[in-house]
Design a protein around this motif. Structure first.
Motif, PDB file in Angstrom:
ATOM      1  N   TYR A  35     -18.582 -23.566  -5.431  1.00  0.00           N
ATOM      2  CA  TYR A  35     -19.345 -24.777  -5.696  1.00  0.00           C
ATOM      3  C   TYR A  35     -20.622 -24.441  -6.453  1.00  0.00           C
ATOM      4  O   TYR A  35     -21.271 -23.428  -6.178  1.00  0.00           O
ATOM      5  N   CYS A  36     -20.989 -25.311  -7.368  1.00  0.00           N
ATOM      6  CA  CYS A  36     -22.306 -25.206  -7.989  1.00  0.00           C
ATOM      7  C   CYS A  36     -23.192 -26.286  -7.395  1.00  0.00           C
ATOM      8  O   CYS A  36     -22.712 -27.359  -7.025  1.00  0.00           O
ATOM      9  N   GLY A  37     -24.469 -25.992  -7.323  1.00  0.00           N
ATOM     10  CA  GLY A  37     -25.409 -26.947  -6.761  1.00  0.00           C
ATOM     11  C   GLY A  37     -26.759 -26.839  -7.423  1.00  0.00           C
ATOM     12  O   GLY A  37     -27.077 -25.843  -8.078  1.00  0.00           O
ATOM     13  N   GLY A  58     -27.435 -22.960  -8.275  1.00  0.00           N
ATOM     14  CA  GLY A  58     -26.808 -21.942  -7.462  1.00  0.00           C
ATOM     15  C   GLY A  58     -25.305 -22.063  -7.412  1.00  0.00           C
ATOM     16  O   GLY A  58     -24.752 -23.138  -7.637  1.00  0.00           O
ATOM     17  N   TRP A  59     -24.675 -20.953  -7.143  1.00  0.00           N
ATOM     18  CA  TRP A  59     -23.244 -20.912  -6.849  1.00  0.00           C
ATOM     19  C   TRP A  59     -23.083 -20.484  -5.391  1.00  0.00           C
ATOM     20  O   TRP A  59     -23.739 -19.531  -4.935  1.00  0.00           O
ATOM     21  N   PHE A  60     -22.230 -21.206  -4.698  1.00  0.00           N
ATOM     22  CA  PHE A  60     -21.876 -20.891  -3.325  1.00  0.00           C
ATOM     23  C   PHE A  60     -20.359 -20.823  -3.260  1.00  0.00           C
ATOM     24  O   PHE A  60     -19.658 -21.286  -4.166  1.00  0.00           O
ATOM     25  N   ARG A  61     -19.855 -20.297  -2.168  1.00  0.00           N
ATOM     26  CA  ARG A  61     -18.420 -20.299  -1.955  1.00  0.00           C
ATOM     27  C   ARG A  61     -18.116 -20.539  -0.482  1.00  0.00           C
ATOM     28  O   ARG A  61     -18.931 -20.246   0.390  1.00  0.00           O
ATOM     29  N   GLN A  62     -16.925 -21.068  -0.275  1.00  0.00           N
ATOM     30  CA  GLN A  62     -16.507 -21.371   1.088  1.00  0.00           C
ATOM     31  C   GLN A  62     -15.044 -21.026   1.246  1.00  0.00           C
ATOM     32  O   GLN A  62     -14.180 -21.625   0.581  1.00  0.00           O
ATOM     33  N   ALA A  63     -14.776 -20.078   2.123  1.00  0.00           N
ATOM     34  CA  ALA A  63     -13.394 -19.701   2.437  1.00  0.00           C
ATOM     35  C   ALA A  63     -12.933 -20.532   3.628  1.00  0.00           C
ATOM     36  O   ALA A  63     -13.762 -21.035   4.397  1.00  0.00           O
ATOM     37  N   SER A 121     -33.322 -20.686  -3.806  1.00  0.00           N
ATOM     38  CA  SER A 121     -32.960 -20.985  -2.431  1.00  0.00           C
ATOM     39  C   SER A 121     -31.621 -20.368  -2.106  1.00  0.00           C
ATOM     40  O   SER A 121     -30.689 -20.442  -2.911  1.00  0.00           O
ATOM     41  N   TYR A 122     -31.531 -19.797  -0.913  1.00  0.00           N
ATOM     42  CA  TYR A 122     -30.293 -19.203  -0.432  1.00  0.00           C
ATOM     43  C   TYR A 122     -29.547 -20.160   0.501  1.00  0.00           C
ATOM     44  O   TYR A 122     -28.439 -19.860   0.937  1.00  0.00           O
ATOM     45  N   SER A 123     -30.186 -21.261   0.847  1.00  0.00           N
ATOM     46  CA  SER A 123     -29.642 -22.169   1.844  1.00  0.00           C
ATOM     47  C   SER A 123     -28.957 -23.364   1.195  1.00  0.00           C
ATOM     48  O   SER A 123     -29.578 -24.102   0.420  1.00  0.00           O
ATOM     49  N   PRO A 124     -27.693 -23.625   1.518  1.00  0.00           N
ATOM     50  CA  PRO A 124     -27.008 -24.775   0.930  1.00  0.00           C
ATOM     51  C   PRO A 124     -27.679 -26.090   1.292  1.00  0.00           C
ATOM     52  O   PRO A 124     -27.565 -27.073   0.550  1.00  0.00           O
ATOM     53  N   GLY A 125     -28.399 -26.131   2.419  1.00  0.00           N
ATOM     54  CA  GLY A 125     -29.082 -27.350   2.825  1.00  0.00           C
ATOM     55  C   GLY A 125     -30.213 -27.759   1.911  1.00  0.00           C
ATOM     56  O   GLY A 125     -30.683 -28.897   1.969  1.00  0.00           O
ATOM     57  N   GLU A 126     -30.650 -26.842   1.056  1.00  0.00           N
ATOM     58  CA  GLU A 126     -31.758 -27.133   0.138  1.00  0.00           C
ATOM     59  C   GLU A 126     -31.255 -27.489  -1.254  1.00  0.00           C
ATOM     60  O   GLU A 126     -32.047 -27.597  -2.182  1.00  0.00           O
ATOM     61  N   TYR A 127     -29.978 -27.679  -1.409  1.00  0.00           N
ATOM     62  CA  TYR A 127     -29.398 -28.113  -2.677  1.00  0.00           C
ATOM     63  C   TYR A 127     -29.035 -29.590  -2.531  1.00  0.00           C
ATOM     64  O   TYR A 127     -28.390 -29.985  -1.554  1.00  0.00           O
ATOM     65  N   ASP A 128     -29.451 -30.385  -3.518  1.00  0.00           N
ATOM     66  CA  ASP A 128     -29.279 -31.824  -3.354  1.00  0.00           C
ATOM     67  C   ASP A 128     -28.075 -32.389  -4.088  1.00  0.00           C
ATOM     68  O   ASP A 128     -27.678 -33.515  -3.818  1.00  0.00           O
ATOM     69  N   PHE A 129     -27.520 -31.669  -5.015  1.00  0.00           N
ATOM     70  CA  PHE A 129     -26.329 -32.161  -5.699  1.00  0.00           C
ATOM     71  C   PHE A 129     -25.313 -31.032  -5.790  1.00  0.00           C
ATOM     72  O   PHE A 129     -25.667 -29.890  -6.067  1.00  0.00           O
TER      73      PHE A 129
END
Length: 122
Positions: free
Chosen positions: A94-96, A34-39, A103-111
């Protein structure tokens, strides 16, 4: 496992960037990337996900039609092509990796990778 993301930078609105991420180690069909982003001052938000085995993809509504996530199984990398960029896309990306496939939840990404800054000027 140390994920490494690259490809960020400064671009004008309407421009494009391509992010890449590698260093996952061994991946299985059940994995998702997944890719996420944080502003600044905001929570990490979901951008896109791809299932490693099937290659199926999902996107946040805010990027649908503009961003494309893809994977390269031969090189164990995942990419995010970002077109028609907007100032509101400015964030650290971020990639994870998740064992849950989708999964849409960052808490379910382990790396996670260390993040790459994307700045879109108006």
């Amino acid at each position: 496992v140390q994920l490494q993301a690259s490809g960020g930078g400064l671009v004008q609105a309407g421009g494009s960037l391509r992010l890449s991420c590698g260093g996952f180690g061994r991946l299985f069909s059940s994995h998702g990337m997944g890719w996420f982003r944080q502003a600044p001052g905001k929570k990490r938000e979901f951008v896109a996900n791809i299932r490693w085995g099937a290659g199926t993809t999902v996107y946040a509504d805010s990027v649908k039609g503009r961003f494309t996530i893809s994977r390269d199984k031969a090189n164990n990398t995942v990419s995010l092509q970002m077109n028609s960029l907007k100032p509101e896309d400015t964030a650290v990306y971020y990639c994870g990796r998740t064992i849950r496939g989708l999964s849409y939840s960052p808490g379910e990404y382990d790396f996670w990778g260390q993040g790459t800054q994307v700045t879109v000027s108006s």
